[in-house]
Design an enzyme around this catalytic site. Sequence first.
Site, PDB file in Angstrom:
ATOM      1  N   ASP A  87       0.851  -1.205   0.000  1.00 17.17           N
ATOM      2  CA  ASP A  87       0.000   0.000   0.000  1.00 17.17           C
ATOM      3  C   ASP A  87       0.878   1.243   0.000  1.00 17.17           C
ATOM      4  OD1 ASP A  87       0.827  -0.481   2.728  1.00 17.17           O
ATOM      5  OD2 ASP A  87      -0.769   0.837   3.450  1.00 17.17           O
ATOM      6  N   GLU A 157       0.139  -0.913   5.914  1.00 22.50           N
ATOM      7  CA  GLU A 157       1.202  -0.299   6.719  1.00 22.50           C
ATOM      8  C   GLU A 157       0.969   1.192   6.893  1.00 22.50           C
ATOM      9  OE1 GLU A 157       4.892   1.501   8.075  1.00 22.50           O
ATOM     10  OE2 GLU A 157       3.818   1.978   6.246  1.00 22.50           O
TER      11      GLU A 157
HETATM   12  N1  BES Z   1       8.649   3.423   5.371  1.00 20.70           N
HETATM   13  C1  BES Z   1       8.018   4.272   6.308  1.00 20.70           C
HETATM   14  C2  BES Z   1       8.763   4.387   7.614  1.00 20.70           C
HETATM   15  C3  BES Z   1      10.119   5.007   7.541  1.00 20.70           C
HETATM   16  C4  BES Z   1      10.394   6.028   6.667  1.00 20.70           C
HETATM   17  C5  BES Z   1      11.084   4.587   8.385  1.00 20.70           C
HETATM   18  C6  BES Z   1      11.633   6.583   6.625  1.00 20.70           C
HETATM   19  C7  BES Z   1      12.328   5.148   8.360  1.00 20.70           C
HETATM   20  C8  BES Z   1      12.603   6.146   7.463  1.00 20.70           C
HETATM   21  C9  BES Z   1       6.603   3.767   6.574  1.00 20.70           C
HETATM   22  O1  BES Z   1       5.942   3.405   5.402  1.00 20.70           O
HETATM   23  C10 BES Z   1       5.799   4.881   7.180  1.00 20.70           C
HETATM   24  O2  BES Z   1       5.552   5.847   6.522  1.00 20.70           O
HETATM   25  N2  BES Z   1       5.375   4.730   8.432  1.00 20.70           N
HETATM   26  C11 BES Z   1       4.510   5.671   9.044  1.00 20.70           C
HETATM   27  C12 BES Z   1       3.874   5.071  10.255  1.00 20.70           C
HETATM   28  C13 BES Z   1       2.514   4.515  10.051  1.00 20.70           C
HETATM   29  C14 BES Z   1       1.937   4.090  11.383  1.00 20.70           C
HETATM   30  C15 BES Z   1       1.566   5.408   9.325  1.00 20.70           C
HETATM   31  C16 BES Z   1       5.287   6.878   9.499  1.00 20.70           C
HETATM   32  O3  BES Z   1       6.460   6.757   9.882  1.00 20.70           O
HETATM   33  O4  BES Z   1       4.697   7.945   9.477  1.00 20.70           O
HETATM   34 MN    MN Z   2       7.104   2.232   4.229  1.00 15.59          MN
HETATM   35 MN    MN Z   3       5.247   5.307   4.437  1.00 20.93          MN
END
Ligand code: BES
Ligand code: MN
Ligand code: MN
Length: 462
Positions: A87, A157
């Site tokens: 996603d 995710e």
């Molecule tokens: N891939 C990201 C997380 C990420 C980005 C980790 C850059 C380290 C560096 C992931 O898809 C993401 O966006 N996670 C969300 C959390 C989620 C609960 C919506 C975030 O970090 O905002």
């Molecule tokens: Mn991600």
């Molecule tokens: Mn992300």
Amino acid sequence: MSVAAYLEKNKDRFLQELFDLLRIPSVSADPKFKGDVVAAANFVKNSLQQAGADRVEICETPGFPIVYGEKIIDPNLPTVLVYGHYDVQPADPYELWDSPAFEPILKKTAIHPEGAIFARGAADDKGQFYMHIKAFEAMMATSDLSCNVKFMIEGEEEIGSDNLDKFVLANKERLKADVILISDTHMIGMDNPSITVGLRGMAYMEVEVTGSNRDLHSGTYGGAVANPINVLCKMIASLKDENEHITIPGFYEKVQELSAAQRQRLNEAPFDLSEYKGKLDIQEVHGEKGYSTIERIGIRPTLDVNGIWGGYTGEGAKTVLPSKAFAKISMRLVPDQDWHEIATLFENHFKAIAPASVTVKVKAHHGGAPAVVSDSSLGYQAAEAAMEETFGKRPIPTREGGSIPIVALFQKELGSDPILFGFGLDTDALHSPNEHYGVKNYLIGIETIASFFRHFSALQGK
Ligand code: BES
Ligand code: MN
Ligand code: MN
């Protein structure tokens, strides 16, 4: 044929396939794209099958499906579990994209002189998890697969992985592995490979502030009745003090403080502040007093307004004293903060600071635990050796500010070490317009993943 030769021979097709996946607008947050999210799951299923996986299955959940597939070549060999997400974040604001978000194209940039793939999801996370499917295909095709492999690619995710927890708990045996590979993070740079060993957690809140029972004429009532937008702004402003320290009572209680030596090691990572400011076009950075930028991102919690609205925002001017104001507020957390506890502390505090002239509603959207992973496990050593081989430089461990809430659950429930084996860059514009992923990053990632398998089985003595 070697994996490298296979990769060289098939790289154009590997790119075209990723383009096909990127054309599917699998935005999990927006119900409008429901069919596309499911289409992306099917795409992943087919690619796993074509690459040679067995028992490939679309596992239905109350939300979007989880795609599972595996190749067990010998139960005595070590097993690698690959996690990723198909996603993507919403692509708006669409008008800020230089080319349409779901029509991937290759463009050269200063950072990616050999070209980058521009599309929503290019780096987060389609381009990154797809490297694993292609590395698997290459290892299968060249008889180089030296570990069993299991894939678990989810579709929620970006909206908090609500249904993944239950899936993991219900499938512990099926997901059993010696190491978990996740490519969904950054490296410092192509010349400075790194492996992420820390992720922040998250508590995502929404608040609603209500003044009068209806919108009012701002002349007839203005100055005499509370304006909930003004009140909300004041309340939000009070959540941090002049040192950017969060004022919610108890907020820092469980925050792990690092030793001076640990902090120094973190700050030894290559980081050029003026380059950082230059890339963002800002004159100065901004954050908690007493901490460096690396520390503010990696080891300190923070609080940010993600969106704020209310009143009149249309064309021209309308004089109105609105009845309601809203904001979405997220807090990034660090070990050992618990997101449920933090959400409660926030709610209590936010209600306590509201003046009597308004009423306040607070709700928690989703959250996730922070995570710190080992920088000395066998998996880490194999990842280190693989990167050293392909990048020609030993990677260093770093702590990142983003969140992958499921990582903490993997550690707790599956008991195997997750390796945050990301090949993106912080300039890839994740969640922003013009998201992209370097072609070179994509290809070196595939090669490094294959190298990981070799090193991991060798380190296990198998
Ligand atoms: N891939 C990201 C997380 C990420 C980005 C980790 C850059 C380290 C560096 C992931 O898809 C993401 O966006 N996670 C969300 C959390 C989620 C609960 C919506 C975030 O970090 O905002
Ligand atoms: Mn991600
Ligand atoms: Mn992300």
